[in-house]
Write an enzyme that holds these catalytic residues in place. Sequence first.
Site, PDB file in Angstrom:
ATOM      1  CG  HIS A 162      41.886  48.306  36.459  1.00  0.00           C
ATOM      2  ND1 HIS A 162      41.126  49.447  36.415  1.00  0.00           N
ATOM      3  CD2 HIS A 162      42.794  48.411  35.450  1.00  0.00           C
ATOM      4  CE1 HIS A 162      41.552  50.215  35.422  1.00  0.00           C
ATOM      5  NE2 HIS A 162      42.567  49.603  34.825  1.00  0.00           N
ATOM      6  CD  GLU A 163      45.669  46.088  34.262  1.00  0.00           C
ATOM      7  OE1 GLU A 163      45.461  45.864  33.051  1.00  0.00           O
ATOM      8  OE2 GLU A 163      45.954  47.223  34.692  1.00  0.00           O
TER       9      GLU A 163
ATOM     10  CG  HIS B 232      41.938  46.829  30.836  1.00  0.00           C
ATOM     11  ND1 HIS B 232      41.170  47.842  30.321  1.00  0.00           N
ATOM     12  CD2 HIS B 232      42.743  47.412  31.774  1.00  0.00           C
ATOM     13  CE1 HIS B 232      41.488  48.987  30.900  1.00  0.00           C
ATOM     14  NE2 HIS B 232      42.425  48.750  31.800  1.00  0.00           N
TER      15      HIS B 232
END
Length: 161
Positions: free
Chosen positions: A72-73, A76
Site C-alpha cells: 500500500h505504501e 503512494h
Amino acid sequence: MKKALRQGTYAALNIYFQTDLYGNILGQCTLPANVGSNPSPSVYVSDGCNVLAATMPGGNIAGYNLGKTAVHEAGHWLGLLHTFEGYSCSGNGDFIADTPQESTSTDGCPAKPAKDSCASVAGVDPIHNYMDYSTDACYTNFTPGQGQRMQTMWSMYRSGK
C-alpha cells in the site's frame, strides 16, 4: 534517521521498518514530486516509506500482518492516492477512472454483502484494492488504471533522478 540511512537516488525506494510510528498508524509514505533534473540528495533525504514492522509476515497486528501495508505504501510512493480519496461519491476521487467512487475507507473485508458506500454511482467499493484500508487478506490487486498511473508518475518524477 532518514538523513543517516537514506541510500540511492530519488529513484530508489527506501522503506524504513519501525517498531513505533507517531500517531498509531501502520505506515506513511511520500508521494512523488518535482525535484528538478539533477537533484541534490539533500532535496529528497526525507523521501521514502515508514512501515510499522509488526505489519510484516509474523507480526502481531491482527489482520494487518501479511506485509500488505508495505505494498500500500509503495503505491503512494509511486503516485497513487487512496481509493476513498475525498471521502465523497462525486468529484475526482483518486483521479483514476477504473476505481469506483468510495466515500468511506474499508474496515475488515466486507465481501458479503458487497460494501457500496456510493449506491447512486456504478460499481461497489474496491475492497480488494491495495489502496483501500481493508485487512491484508482482502487485498488482491491494483487496477489497470492504477498501474498506468504508477508508470506515468515513475517516468515523470523518479526515472533517471
